[in-house]
Structure formats: structure tokens, C-alpha cells
Design an enzyme around this catalytic site. Structure first.
Site, PDB file in Angstrom:
ATOM      1  N   SER A   1      34.786  44.334 -37.752  1.00  0.00           N
ATOM      2  CA  SER A   1      34.444  44.056 -36.444  1.00  0.00           C
ATOM      3  C   SER A   1      35.855  43.967 -35.558  1.00  0.00           C
ATOM      4  CB  SER A   1      33.766  42.586 -35.855  1.00  0.00           C
ATOM      5  OG  SER A   1      33.667  42.614 -34.637  1.00  0.00           O
TER       6      SER A   1
ATOM      7  N   THR B   1      25.024  41.279 -33.578  1.00  0.00           N
ATOM      8  CA  THR B   1      25.252  42.671 -33.843  1.00  0.00           C
ATOM      9  C   THR B   1      24.253  43.299 -34.832  1.00  0.00           C
ATOM     10  OG1 THR B   1      26.659  44.692 -34.034  1.00  0.00           O
ATOM     11  CG2 THR B   1      27.227  42.457 -35.010  1.00  0.00           C
TER      12      THR B   1
ATOM     13  N   LYS C   1      19.806  41.758 -33.644  1.00  0.00           N
ATOM     14  CA  LYS C   1      19.525  41.500 -31.981  1.00  0.00           C
ATOM     15  C   LYS C   1      18.043  41.165 -31.641  1.00  0.00           C
ATOM     16  CE  LYS C   1      23.257  44.571 -30.827  1.00  0.00           C
ATOM     17  NZ  LYS C   1      23.850  45.741 -30.123  1.00  0.00           N
TER      18      LYS C   1
ATOM     19  N   ALA D   1      16.306  55.405 -31.859  1.00  0.00           N
ATOM     20  CA  ALA D   1      15.462  54.529 -31.280  1.00  0.00           C
ATOM     21  C   ALA D   1      15.371  52.957 -31.965  1.00  0.00           C
ATOM     22  CB  ALA D   1      14.067  54.890 -31.109  1.00  0.00           C
ATOM     23  N   GLY D   2      16.595  52.626 -32.311  1.00  0.00           N
ATOM     24  CA  GLY D   2      16.921  51.388 -33.215  1.00  0.00           C
ATOM     25  C   GLY D   2      17.336  50.336 -32.137  1.00  0.00           C
TER      26      GLY D   2
ATOM     27  N   ALA E   1      20.136  49.431 -31.188  1.00  0.00           N
ATOM     28  CA  ALA E   1      21.303  49.726 -30.205  1.00  0.00           C
ATOM     29  C   ALA E   1      20.595  50.569 -28.917  1.00  0.00           C
ATOM     30  CB  ALA E   1      22.472  50.371 -30.839  1.00  0.00           C
TER      31      ALA E   1
ATOM     32  N   TYR F   1      32.227  53.137 -32.293  1.00  0.00           N
ATOM     33  CA  TYR F   1      33.521  53.001 -31.777  1.00  0.00           C
ATOM     34  C   TYR F   1      34.652  53.163 -32.930  1.00  0.00           C
ATOM     35  CZ  TYR F   1      33.365  48.091 -32.913  1.00  0.00           C
ATOM     36  OH  TYR F   1      33.303  46.869 -33.443  1.00  0.00           O
TER      37      TYR F   1
END
Ligand code: ATR
Length: 298
Positions: free
Chosen positions: A21, A70, A74, A136-137, A139, A235
Site C-alpha cells: 500500500s 481497501t 469495503k 462491477a466489483g 471499487a 495506481y
């Protein structure tokens, strides 16, 4: 602690090894810049029991300000908090938890806000624009909701079509109008031809087995109009396989780092009740970019 208040603590909780992370690097550089006596840690919760134990620790220790959540917790945290607000309530997904006096937990979701701001800051128009979302998870949920709220015409495509349909139904219900369409990933090409923006919300492109994978083939990227902007929620690496293809085929690429930083900027408001200056946001951004570059050089 010697005199004064104990160090204020925060943590990001996810299932991946803590070292993956960038969240602690980003926040700790901000705390250093602002001279805040605060520390952000990364905690790995592999099981639901781990997760609930960690949330209990935060409830019981008033040194904690809160935490970020994360992959893949979630939705579970949306069920575990005592209060749930705004986007988090609408899509039942929490990425930001604020510890309230007495140990209650309040859940928010700043991912979608961060995605919209990242695109807007990069000069990408959203109102009335066709946005195609891949995945479509967890996030995807708050991103689709916030995009639809901004006035974008959103279509979500997922490998498992039922999940895309369920997400579209949740967002359309929350907004009281049918603004989100859904389909199977195998039917995405038609939408790509008219896309103003494409966003990958899956973890394809992340380090490890997924690094060389992308949700779209090179040929599919090239189906989009030349003016289409691409954004990836992944990212790390900064330029994913998808963004590399977008870039080399002349499309605009918005890195996941931009979204990471903006969701954190909104998170700061929830945690500390203050807005960050542009200068502070840049400190967070530069810290992540530097850490990613160092990691890649290793
Ligand atoms: P999270 O909820 O934490 O984002 P997830 O629920 O596993 O994680 O969702 C990951 C997303 O990536 C899903 O949209 C998933 O598609 P399915 O719902 O069909 O599983 C998508 N995904 C994962 N691997 C994929 C692959 N190889 N090709 C296409 N989509 C993939």
C-alpha cells in the site's frame, strides 16, 4: 508520549500484504508537511475475524482517528459501522471510517468523489459524456454512483453480467432515475466506439500475475474515439498495461494515483474536519509518485 496529546493513529486495512500500500507513505508525508503528530499504518486483514478484531481495536482506543478500507472489505465494513453516510449508504461500500467519541464508527466512501475530481482536474468533461466502466466489483460501486450524479451517461460492463445489472439497479434506484446501463464484457465494443471516457475498476494490471493483463485488448482501446480519456483505478504501476496502450495510441491517460490522492483529500476532511490546500495535495501526490518510482527501480 511526553506532555501533549498522544500520537493520533490511522490505518489502512486490506487483504494484500501491508507493504503493497502507498497509503501510509502518502499520509505520513502530509502529516510531516503539516507538522501533525499523527501516524498512518497499513494492516493486513486476511480473514473477516482479522478485520473485525482490527475495527474493535480502533473502537477501543481513542488515539485512533479512523481508518481506510481497501480490497476486499469495503462491503463488509458497510455492514459493520454504526452510521453510514452519503455515497457509502447509497452503494453499501465504505472506504473511510471515522472513529466518533465513545468509539462508534461512521462510514463514508470517497472513491467516487476522488475519481470524478481526478478526471476534472485533468480537464476531462463529464456532464452529458458517455462513460464506459469496466468491472462491477467493490471499487466500481461508488465511482459509478458519483459519475452518474455528475451527469455522465454511464454504462457498466462486467465479466459476470448479473453483477453489472445489480450495480446499475442500485445506482438507478438511489438516484431515482435510469441513468446507468449494464452489460456483459463480451458486449462492450459497441459502447467503446462512442465512449468519451473509459475507466478500469478491476485489479487487472496490478503487480504480480495481473500486471501484464488489461481489461481491454489493444484493438479494443483503438475502437474508442481518439478523444476518449482513459483512467485506471490501479495506481501501481503508475502506467498500467491499459494506460500504456491508451497513451501509445494517442488517447489521454489519467493515472490511478490522481484518484488515490483525491479520495484521500476528501478523507482528510472526514477525519480532521478541514480542507487540504492544493499545496498539501501536491505533497501527497509527489510522495506517491516518488515511492512508486523507487519501487520500480528496485
Ligand atoms: P472488489 O470488489 O474488491 O473490487 P471483486 O469483487 O473481486 O473485487 O471485483 C473485481 C472486479 O474485477 C469484478 O468486476 C470482476 O469481474 P467478475 O464480477 O466477473 O468476477 C473483475 N475481474 C476480475 N478478474 C477479471 C478478468 N480476468 N477479466 C475480467 N474481469 C475481471
Amino acid at each position: 508520549m511526553l506532555g501533549g496529546r498522544a500520537v493520533r493513529r490511522l490505518a489502512v486495512i486490506g487483504a494484500r500484504p501491508a507493504g503493497h500500500s502507498m497509503t501510509p507513505v502518502m499520509w505520513n508525508s502530509l502529516f510531516a508537511k503539516l507538522g501533525m503528530n499523527a501516524r498512518f499504518e497499513a494492516w493486513q486483514a486476511i480473514t473477516e475475524d482479522n478485520l473485525h478484531f482490527m475495527l474493535k481495536q480502533i473502537r477501543e482506543d481513542s488515539d485512533f482517528v479512523g481508518c481506510n478500507i481497501t480490497i476486499p472489505w469495503k462491503e463488509e465494513v458497510a455492514r459493520a459501522v454504526d452510521e453510514i453516510h452519503g455515497t457509502a449508504a447509497a452503494v453499501e461500500s465504505v472506504n473511510t471510517v471515522k472513529r466518533l467519541p465513545g468509539g462508534k464508527l461512521a462510514g463514508f466512501n470517497t472513491d467516487g468523489w476522488g475519481a470524478v475530481k481526478a478526471l476534472e482536474n485533468s480537464g476531462v468533461e463529464l456532464s452529458g459524456v458517455r462513460v464506459v466502466v469496466g468491472g462491477a466489483g467493490g471499487a466500481s460501486r461508488s465511482i459509478v454512483y458519483e459519475l452518474a450524479r455528475t451527469g455522465a451517461k454511464v454504462s457498466v460492463f462486467n465479466r459476470t453480467v448479473e453483477r453489472a445489472k445489480e450495480l446499475a439497479a442500485v445506482v438507478n434506484k438511489a438516484l431515482g432515475k435510469k441513468v446507468v446501463a449494464a452489460g456483459g464484457l463480451d458486449k462492450i465494443n459497441f459502447a467503446l466506439k462512442k465512449a468519451g471516457v473509459f475507466i478500469n475498476t478491476t485489479s487487472l494490471g496490478s503487480p504480480g500475475d495481473l500486471q501484464n493483463q488489461a481489461i481491454l485488448s489493444d484493438a479494443q482501446v483503438k475502437l474508442t474515439p481518439k478523444t476518449c480519456a482513459f483512467m485506471d483505478v490501479v495506481y501501481n504501476p503508475r502506467e498500467t498495461t491499459l494506460l500504456k496502450t491508451a497513451h501509445t495510441s494517442g488517447r489521454r491517460a489519467v493515472h490511478g494515483v490522481e484518484m488515490l490522492v483525491m479520495q484521500a483529500a476528501k478523507g482528510f476532511e472526514h477525519f480532521f474536519g478541514k480542507k487540504l490546500s492544493q499545496e498539501s495535495i501536491s505533497v501527497m501526490h509527489d510522495a506517491v509518485v516518488k515511492a512508486l518510482a523507487e519501487r520500480q527501480a528496485r
